[in-house]
Design an enzyme around this catalytic site. Structure first.
Site, mmCIF file in Angstrom:
data_model
loop_
_atom_site.group_PDB
_atom_site.id
_atom_site.type_symbol
_atom_site.label_atom_id
_atom_site.label_comp_id
_atom_site.label_asym_id
_atom_site.label_seq_id
_atom_site.Cartn_x
_atom_site.Cartn_y
_atom_site.Cartn_z
ATOM 1 C CE LYS A 191 -21.069 -42.163 10.092
ATOM 2 N NZ LYS A 191 -22.327 -42.711 10.527
ATOM 3 C CG ASP B 152 -21.686 -46.363 11.165
ATOM 4 O OD1 ASP B 152 -22.486 -47.249 10.748
ATOM 5 O OD2 ASP B 152 -22.372 -45.421 11.956
ATOM 6 C CD GLU C 24 -22.936 -47.009 14.858
ATOM 7 O OE1 GLU C 24 -21.603 -47.083 15.401
ATOM 8 O OE2 GLU C 24 -23.577 -46.285 14.715
ATOM 9 C CD GLU D 139 -27.444 -44.751 13.043
ATOM 10 O OE1 GLU D 139 -26.374 -44.787 13.572
ATOM 11 O OE2 GLU D 139 -27.324 -44.194 11.993
ATOM 12 C CG ASP E 28 -32.346 -42.519 17.642
ATOM 13 O OD1 ASP E 28 -31.210 -42.142 16.827
ATOM 14 O OD2 ASP E 28 -33.320 -41.664 17.653
ATOM 15 C CG HIS F 102 -27.523 -42.930 16.778
ATOM 16 N ND1 HIS F 102 -28.692 -42.303 16.294
ATOM 17 C CD2 HIS F 102 -26.661 -42.585 15.818
ATOM 18 C CE1 HIS F 102 -28.633 -41.749 15.241
ATOM 19 N NE2 HIS F 102 -27.205 -41.746 14.694
#
Lengths: 448, 448
Positions: free
Chosen positions: B226, B254, B280, B309, B332, B359
């Site tokens: 992240k 992400d 992402e 997502e 998703d 996701h």
């Protein structure tokens, strides 16, 4: 957190007695059985019951703010539930605290770490945000004793721009650029309107003709027709309207998202002989590239594409403008995040030189959006070419300060606020107590 | 209407005793306090409490269907309220009636004349649709005694395609074209996974290193980090991970929508030295043209763009593909309209030759999406290059048939259904009874 805010309010109270602390939020589910007479019917929404999630903010100063978001009946209780979820972010705050950092407050509502998953900034949670923020803006205008449009017009450009969340749109419009687009000039004329009341899809031809005749007598020169369910029907109905209104008046057509891309192009081409100014919502409101393809195909026929009443947020409007996917921007006072987000869209539309022709009708939408379009005219566009605001003549009698239409023009509202206070008798009569969750209806701020 | 359906069911009962009439829908608000340990934390969602609106369908045959949609805590009650609003369209219907015209049933839920205003097909109302339809698919798979992926794999291509609503996507994929894309081949291997569990934004460096070491030992070769809150932090964390995993393993980053377009390009360029396979969610999930600009700018650096997502529906995915705005499609199982809409996206991705990397994580997302990716591999893509499915190792213990991961691969589930049945003890323990509206919790079908 709530305790801290209370302290903050108390401390500031020494300097200013009128902080207008919001002590209560009430939301009610109000429905009107418009489907009974086919008012509002179109190719995708065959039986709408115009409804609203109606928000009232009470303050410790005695002033009250009224806001709403528009819905079509069933499911309004979901929006009510969403407003209740947002209430904890509003109750306990002082108005001055909100408006001194309105961008921050906007983001507090739209970017809550847990709740943004439900959108972000779209659908139910964004409709609820609109209802709450519409009430905050109404409250603000009332504290200043001004109609909302006048509050906006009198505001320093810098403060206006500080209400906008520029996140995700800085590639098209920065804060500095936005500042440069706000004019100081001031005019006071009625704003041209068009009518959608004559030609709902469910009306029989005789009713359509009668309504057209009446509207022409009242000075209307621009008319919108619902299309998209049956091509032969559309040809017949457009022919009737064009004959009734003559060659010089303006005709628009509206498919309410009925078609796929190729279908839209072929269907509208067959209605080109009636010279519509625009085709509205030809396909999914999410299909930017689809609208761009339709725009390109219809341009040689002199037909523009209009959309926006279901355009979910500023990020989508940004792309519609970037992709030349629309020729008329139809902002909506209740789908976008209130005045804050509509300001962003008005300024982007101006940058791309695309006229704004707001969506109205429903219940309360005319009352609300008249303020935004007056502001747009006075401070941003200063232009009436190809600009007009939708008008539908239903349900105005339920508001304490209904719109005033004269000779097919919106007359600037004079009463303080954002014009969406309903008569209490209406709210009681049209409230939906069966579905509405009574036990959660009202939030009291408990820490004093 | 309900009466008619009952008659219809009765009449068909003579031929087939197992119509599985849905007689009850229960929806519950289930929350897990994951924020306490910073699990799931990222640049925009700093304190998620992984939660679900959990749907149970009871039938007159005694079989039960389980479905859910994933949320981040607050506001789950809004999705519960939306499921309740959809319940009237489900309760009283027979499963056979639903699946014999699944496209029609899908459209019944997503295009209700009054409720579609709340979306359409996005946000809260679409999350609720996913929860309900996930339960219907689970029920269907259980009636056939198969795991969902096997139900899909065994299905005639024509019937598969009849589950998809092609409205608004025919400019990219028609029903006939879709038919041609479904393969009959069949393979049975585990599906490669990647892990997001090592590097949530809120984890300290030591925890990150330890988790990385453990994951490498368990056979993981692909890791997601992240980023997006602080550039220096990101550089440090990416450096640690790249050093830990070595030059040959795969790293993804992400940002969870943290940036505007220009910011995304500049920020990611500064992380290029760590050779991420993809960035992402660099910006708003609604910004197709923004993602296209980012994709174009990062291509020379060998970094792809992944998103999905929070991509609201098939119309948005269509445009992301049309605009070359992503290089990895992240479907998703709970945001799109269940299997039906995911089928449309899988087929479009295949047409554009873009790999699908779902996701997962959250609660129940791994359990659900493993079925879709197995189907994609066996019947659509038949390709593992650049394909893998996200994995997060939280909350699986709450399901009756949790995912099985072996050597960083999802092992095909064998139990009938869609794998999202929770332990009843979990539901009781984690239920949110304060907010949940008890009196609307359960819908009984009253006409017998």
């Amino acid at each position: 957190m709530i305790k801290l805010l209370t302290v903050f309010c108390h401390r500031k109270n020494f300097r200013d007695k009128m902080l207008h602390k919001i002590i209560n939020l009430t939301v009610r589910d109000v429905r009107f059985p418009t489907s009974l007479d086919q008012h509002g019917s179109d190719a995708m929404h065959t039986d709408p019951d115009y409804s609203a999630a109606y928000v009232v903010l009470d303050t410790d100063s005695g002033l009250t703010g009224f806001g709403l978001t528009f819905t079509l009946g069933k499911g309004t209780e979901i929006v009510v539930c969403a407003v209740e979820a947002l209430a904890r972010l509003v109750v306990g705050k002082c108005l001055q605290e909100i408006v001194s950092d309105f961008r921050g407050f906007y983001r507090l509502l739209t970017s809550d770490s847990q709740m943004r998953w439900l959108g972000p900034e779209k659908g139910v949670i964004h409709l609820a945000t609109a209802a709450v923020l519409n009430a905050v803006w109404d409250l603000w205008a009332r504290t200043e004793g001004k109609p909302l449009w006048k509050l906006l017009v009198d505001m320093e450009p810098k403060q206006l721009v500080s209400c906008i969340d520029f996140r995700y749109i800085t590639d098209v419009l920065t804060e500095e650029e936005a500042l440069g687009q706000i004019k100081d000039q001031m005019q006071k004329e009625g704003y041209p309107a068009y009518t959608t009341s004559c030609a709902w899809l469910g009306y029989p031809d005789e009713q359509l003709k009668q309504l057209c005749t009446d509207a022409l007598k009242s000075g209307w020169t621009r008319f919108k027709v619902k299309v998209g369910a049956d091509l032969e029907d559309d040809v017949r109905r457009c022919r009737i309207i064009r004959q009734m209104i003559g060659p010089d008046n303006t005709l628009m057509i509206d498919a309410n998202q009925r078609w796929d891309v190729a279908e839209a192009i072929s269907w509208v081409s067959k209605l080109a002989e009636f010279r519509p100014l625009w085709i509205e919502e030809p396909t999914s409101p999410d299909d930017i590239l689809g609208h761009a393809a339709i725009s390109k195909a219809l341009a040689p026929l002199g037909i523009g594409v209009a959309t926006g009443e279901q355009c979910q947020n500023r990020v989508m409007f940004k792309q519609f403008l970037q992709a030349s996917a629309l020729q008329f921007v139809q902002i909506d006072s209740c789908r976008l995040g209130s005045v804050n987000e509509n300001l962003a869209v008005l300024l982007m539309a101006h940058k791309f030189n695309v006229p704004v022709c707001p969506h109205a009708g429903g219940v309360g939408l005319c009352e609300l959006v008249q303020h935004l379009i007056l502001f747009d005219y006075i401070c941003v566009s200063a232009d009436l070419r190809n600009r007009m605001c939708e008008y539908v003549d239903h349900l105005h009698e339920h508001f304490t300060c209904p719109v005033v239409i004269q000779d097919a023009h919106y007359m600037p509202p004079k009463d303080p606020g954002y014009s969406c206070e309903m008569l209490e008798s209406t709210v009681i009569q049209h409230r939906n107590p069966i579905i509405e969750n009574l036990k959660h209806e009202s939030y009291e701020h408990v820490t004093h």
